[in-house]
Design a protein around this motif. Structure first.
Motif, PDB file in Angstrom:
ATOM      1  N   ASP A 268       0.840  -1.061  -0.034  1.00 16.47           N
ATOM      2  CA  ASP A 268       0.105   0.241  -0.005  1.00 16.47           C
ATOM      3  C   ASP A 268       0.853   1.329   0.018  1.00 16.47           C
ATOM      4  O   ASP A 268       0.416   2.251  -0.453  1.00 16.47           O
ATOM      5  N   SER A 269       2.089   1.210   0.530  1.00 16.95           N
ATOM      6  CA  SER A 269       3.061   2.348   0.378  1.00 16.95           C
ATOM      7  C   SER A 269       3.458   3.005  -0.714  1.00 16.95           C
ATOM      8  O   SER A 269       3.724   3.969  -1.152  1.00 16.95           O
ATOM      9  N   VAL A 270       3.133   2.134  -2.288  1.00 17.13           N
ATOM     10  CA  VAL A 270       3.546   2.335  -3.105  1.00 17.13           C
ATOM     11  C   VAL A 270       2.125   2.876  -4.004  1.00 17.13           C
ATOM     12  O   VAL A 270       1.109   2.404  -4.167  1.00 17.13           O
ATOM     13  N   PRO A 271       2.188   4.176  -4.458  1.00 16.22           N
ATOM     14  CA  PRO A 271       1.008   4.847  -5.102  1.00 16.22           C
ATOM     15  C   PRO A 271       0.641   4.059  -6.258  1.00 16.22           C
ATOM     16  O   PRO A 271       1.594   3.592  -7.013  1.00 16.22           O
ATOM     17  N   ARG A 272      -0.571   4.261  -6.646  1.00 22.03           N
ATOM     18  CA  ARG A 272      -0.941   3.546  -8.044  1.00 22.03           C
ATOM     19  C   ARG A 272      -1.030   4.601  -9.152  1.00 22.03           C
ATOM     20  O   ARG A 272      -1.331   5.790  -8.790  1.00 22.03           O
ATOM     21  N   PRO A 273      -0.485   4.275 -10.384  1.00 28.90           N
ATOM     22  CA  PRO A 273      -0.428   5.326 -11.330  1.00 28.90           C
ATOM     23  C   PRO A 273      -1.863   5.534 -11.888  1.00 28.90           C
ATOM     24  O   PRO A 273      -2.666   4.449 -11.611  1.00 28.90           O
ATOM     25  N   ALA A 274      -2.047   6.535 -12.818  1.00 34.70           N
ATOM     26  CA  ALA A 274      -3.572   6.613 -13.552  1.00 34.70           C
ATOM     27  C   ALA A 274      -3.565   5.607 -14.229  1.00 34.70           C
ATOM     28  O   ALA A 274      -2.518   5.105 -15.064  1.00 34.70           O
TER      29      ALA A 274
ATOM     30  N   ARG B 185      -0.258   0.445 -14.708  1.00 33.70           N
ATOM     31  CA  ARG B 185      -0.099  -0.201 -13.418  1.00 33.70           C
ATOM     32  C   ARG B 185       1.200  -0.397 -12.857  1.00 33.70           C
ATOM     33  O   ARG B 185       1.970  -0.457 -13.729  1.00 33.70           O
ATOM     34  N   VAL B 186       1.387  -0.165 -11.683  1.00 38.14           N
ATOM     35  CA  VAL B 186       2.654  -0.752 -11.002  1.00 38.14           C
ATOM     36  C   VAL B 186       2.466  -2.017 -10.714  1.00 38.14           C
ATOM     37  O   VAL B 186       1.575  -2.692  -9.948  1.00 38.14           O
ATOM     38  N   GLU B 187       3.735  -2.650 -10.513  1.00 37.66           N
ATOM     39  CA  GLU B 187       3.841  -4.332 -10.069  1.00 37.66           C
ATOM     40  C   GLU B 187       5.301  -4.151  -9.460  1.00 37.66           C
ATOM     41  O   GLU B 187       6.281  -3.634  -9.602  1.00 37.66           O
ATOM     42  N   CYS B 188       5.353  -5.169  -8.200  1.00 37.94           N
ATOM     43  CA  CYS B 188       6.296  -5.386  -7.608  1.00 37.94           C
ATOM     44  C   CYS B 188       6.879  -6.723  -7.568  1.00 37.94           C
ATOM     45  O   CYS B 188       6.102  -7.565  -7.331  1.00 37.94           O
TER      46      CYS B 188
ATOM     47  N   ALA C 121      13.495  -5.111  -2.843  1.00 37.64           N
ATOM     48  CA  ALA C 121      12.318  -5.178  -3.311  1.00 37.64           C
ATOM     49  C   ALA C 121      12.407  -4.012  -4.419  1.00 37.64           C
ATOM     50  O   ALA C 121      12.898  -3.015  -4.420  1.00 37.64           O
ATOM     51  N   VAL C 122      11.684  -4.440  -5.861  1.00 40.16           N
ATOM     52  CA  VAL C 122      11.822  -3.880  -6.908  1.00 40.16           C
ATOM     53  C   VAL C 122      10.403  -3.617  -7.334  1.00 40.16           C
ATOM     54  O   VAL C 122       9.517  -4.258  -7.174  1.00 40.16           O
ATOM     55  N   SER C 123      10.168  -2.256  -7.928  1.00 43.03           N
ATOM     56  CA  SER C 123       8.922  -1.981  -8.618  1.00 43.03           C
ATOM     57  C   SER C 123       9.027  -1.679 -10.062  1.00 43.03           C
ATOM     58  O   SER C 123      10.280  -1.477 -10.555  1.00 43.03           O
ATOM     59  N   ARG C 124       7.909  -1.713 -10.638  1.00 45.23           N
ATOM     60  CA  ARG C 124       8.022  -1.291 -12.258  1.00 45.23           C
ATOM     61  C   ARG C 124       6.617  -0.719 -12.737  1.00 45.23           C
ATOM     62  O   ARG C 124       5.770  -1.524 -12.491  1.00 45.23           O
ATOM     63  N   VAL C 125       6.822   0.205 -13.637  1.00 43.13           N
ATOM     64  CA  VAL C 125       5.860   0.670 -14.404  1.00 43.13           C
ATOM     65  C   VAL C 125       6.185   0.422 -15.944  1.00 43.13           C
ATOM     66  O   VAL C 125       7.239   1.034 -16.357  1.00 43.13           O
ATOM     67  N   ARG C 126       5.522  -0.201 -16.715  1.00 39.57           N
ATOM     68  CA  ARG C 126       5.933  -0.470 -18.137  1.00 39.57           C
ATOM     69  C   ARG C 126       5.764   0.677 -18.937  1.00 39.57           C
ATOM     70  O   ARG C 126       4.950   1.606 -18.650  1.00 39.57           O
TER      71      ARG C 126
ATOM     72  N   PRO D 184       8.550   3.452  -4.407  1.00 40.47           N
ATOM     73  CA  PRO D 184       7.408   4.303  -4.918  1.00 40.47           C
ATOM     74  C   PRO D 184       7.745   5.291  -6.046  1.00 40.47           C
ATOM     75  O   PRO D 184       7.207   5.920  -6.653  1.00 40.47           O
ATOM     76  N   TYR D 185       9.100   5.552  -6.040  1.00 39.44           N
ATOM     77  CA  TYR D 185       9.576   6.515  -6.735  1.00 39.44           C
ATOM     78  C   TYR D 185       9.366   5.977  -8.312  1.00 39.44           C
ATOM     79  O   TYR D 185       9.213   6.962  -9.226  1.00 39.44           O
ATOM     80  N   ALA D 186       9.536   4.869  -8.807  1.00 34.57           N
ATOM     81  CA  ALA D 186       9.006   4.447  -9.996  1.00 34.57           C
ATOM     82  C   ALA D 186       7.812   4.962 -10.470  1.00 34.57           C
ATOM     83  O   ALA D 186       7.366   5.287 -11.666  1.00 34.57           O
ATOM     84  N   VAL D 187       6.700   5.464  -9.327  1.00 34.95           N
ATOM     85  CA  VAL D 187       5.466   5.952  -9.829  1.00 34.95           C
ATOM     86  C   VAL D 187       5.421   7.282  -9.583  1.00 34.95           C
ATOM     87  O   VAL D 187       4.812   8.088 -10.634  1.00 34.95           O
ATOM     88  N   THR D 188       6.112   7.837  -8.678  1.00 42.07           N
ATOM     89  CA  THR D 188       5.941   9.516  -8.510  1.00 42.07           C
ATOM     90  C   THR D 188       7.022  10.044  -9.465  1.00 42.07           C
ATOM     91  O   THR D 188       6.467  11.100  -9.856  1.00 42.07           O
ATOM     92  N   LYS D 189       8.114   9.749  -9.571  1.00 35.49           N
ATOM     93  CA  LYS D 189       9.007  10.506 -10.515  1.00 35.49           C
ATOM     94  C   LYS D 189       8.538  10.150 -12.157  1.00 35.49           C
ATOM     95  O   LYS D 189       8.680  11.235 -12.914  1.00 35.49           O
TER      96      LYS D 189
END
Length: 506
Positions: free
Chosen positions: A52-58, A62-65, A85-90, A115-120
């Motif tokens: 839940d600490s990772v925000p969801r993109p519009a 989608r973001v996946e971890c 831990a790794v996150s990705r937005v395609r 979360p930076y993968a989403v916010t940045k």
């Protein structure tokens, strides 16, 4: 260990399955100079939902971890392990537009990249979002990647804290004692992790992420400490570097020397703030000259030192000032906060959002010191006192909040060498800097450029803030960096963009 067994261990180094650290303590060993070879056939990185600490993109993006198991020590990959831990937005574009992965880091040391993968990514130019899978990660020791703790850290989280600027021999001895206590707390609570949360070890983790994703190259965007991390990756894996953007550059050299350089830059920035506030005397009421504003500032600090308000004293005040000086959009709030304390005795306007002693903040502060002290040689107590005295001769009341590497003087593990940065074998890198950034002064970018042949420096002139690309809203900077990331266009020479100047008070 036999050669087949060792090779098997190496090939398992990037396994995606989670593994816990063993209970037995690990002996700190000197870091070897020879590079570690990455496994040729790592297990793939399997993604699921994010915490839940990772925000969801519009939508529809989608973001996946996912998680990777890494050796605690890449020079002994058959030993204990840590989780990363790794996150990705395609990428949102077509397959023909795709350029690979863009690994990102927000800074620190200690900043959470999950979360930076989403916010940045949300701030990146559209062409970059279409071209890259944006990949974030919590560096080892941070967030959800085997987070480190140092307990009370020598009283760092006491509220109100003691005055962080020692004046006189007795106060200097107390200051050094607090640094020793901080180092002792890190040794007690972080223990076996101390030598292995270094930037160099994290660079190997980055290479493991690349291999697990099956990508031939790592493109990278690192801000602040992220620039140091990117330069360390370049030193170890120059032939795996794709397109690399280093924004708000730390530069080569020891962390302690960097902290001293930053403390002097903060004095210049604070003088600029005093002059800016004085020019708006009718708005803020703190005085019509820089000297008068400075007097108001010092009066506020003296009041809080004599009578802290609800846990807000000189240490908390200096932390608030440190934070505000780094971004000019925070200057109005700082000036209003000073006025609020002077007129109403209320420092609430100075308090940054969020608790300093939250679990996230405690982890950040611990990781910050542990990483810095694992990265290279430490200062001596004599160096620390001498540099504080020199800084106080420039200004009797400096802001020393960023002097985190001073604790390394008493560290229980002393690395034998400095983290290697840069490589002549890497492709051209793009460095980005604000001309008057007090957090990462532009001298660092100029020095690092000399270690990266063919690289270019993009400077936002007449700017006074930390963080530039996809942050300051400058089209010249953003278009130049986007053209490099998407089309590989390296400027023929260093680039100068016209900055916004000082802010307009709200």
């Amino acid at each position: 260990m036999t050669r087949p067994a060792r090779r098997t261990a190496l090939l398992c180094a990037f396994a995606a399955a989670a593994a816990l650290l063993p209970a037995a303590p690990v002996q700190a060993a000197p870091v070897q100079a020879a590079p570690v070879q990455a496994a040729e056939a790592p297990s793939p990185l399997r993604f699921t939902s994010c915490p839940d600490s990772v925000p969801r993109p519009a939508a529809p993006e989608r973001v996946e971890c996912g998680r990777l198991s890494m050796p605690l020590d890449w020079h002994r990959p058959w030993g204990p392990r840590v989780e990363v831990a790794v996150s990705r937005v395609r990428a949102s574009g077509t397959p023909a537009e795709r350029r690979g992965i863009l690994l990102v880091n927000p800074g620190g040391p200690g900043g959470s990249g999950l979360p930076y993968a989403v916010t940045k990514r949300a701030k990146l130019p559209e062409s970059v979002r279409r071209a890259y899978d944006v990949v974030g990660f919590d560096p080892r020791g941070v967030g959800r990647s085997t987070p480190v703790t140092c307990g009370p850290m020598g009283g760092l989280f006491d509220s109100p804290g003691g005055d962080p600027v020692p004046a006189g021999a007795g106060a200097e001895r107390t200051y050094l004692a607090s640094l020793r206590a901080l180092a002792d707390d890190c040794a007690t609570h972080a223990g076996r992790l101390l030598p292995y949360l270094s930037t160099e070890q994290t660079a190997y983790d980055m290479e493991a992420i690349r291999a697990a994703l099956g990508e031939p190259r790592t493109s990278f965007l690192g801000v602040s400490y992220g620039s140091y991390l990117g330069a360390a990756y370049t030193a170890r894996f120059p032939h795996r570097v794709g397109r690399m953007v280093l924004d708000s550059v730390v530069g080569p050299g020891s962390w302690y020397d960097f902290d001293v350089l930053q403390s002097r830059a903060l004095l210049r920035q604070r003088d600029t703030f005093f002059a800016w506030t004085a020019a708006r005397a009718g708005r803020f009421g703190l005085g019509g000259t820089p000297a008068a504003v400075r007097d108001s500032y010092l009066r506020v600090r003296r009041e809080l030192a004599a009578r802290p308000v609800a846990g807000f004293g000189p240490a908390e005040f200096d932390r608030a000032v440190y934070r505000a000086l780094g971004r000019t959009e925070r200057w109005t709030g700082l000036a209003d906060g000073l006025r609020g304390q002077l007129t109403d005795g209320d420092p609430d306007g100075l308090r940054p959002a969020g608790a300093f002693d939250s679990p996230e903040s405690r982890n950040y502060e611990a990781a910050n010191r542990v990483v810095k002290c694992a990265d290279g040689p430490a200062p001596s107590p004599r160096d620390i006192v001498a540099d504080i005295r020199r800084t106080r001769r420039l200004d009797p009341q400096p802001v020393l909040t960023g002097m985190e590497a001073s604790a390394c003087a008493y560290w229980h593990h002393r690395p034998g060498r400095r983290t290697p940065l840069g490589s002549p074998d890497a492709p051209p890198v793009l460095l980005v800097a604000s001309a008057h950034d007090p957090v990462t002064p532009i001298e660092g970018a100029r020095r690092l450029q000399r270690l990266l042949p063919g690289s270019r420096l993009v400077t936002l002139d007449d700017d006074y803030s930390h963080g530039v690309f996809a942050s300051r809203g400058d089209a010249c900077v953003d278009d130049t960096v986007a053209a490099y990331l998407v089309r590989g266009e390296v400027p023929s020479a260093n680039v100068h963009c016209t900055g916004p100047g000082l802010p307009t008070a709200r």
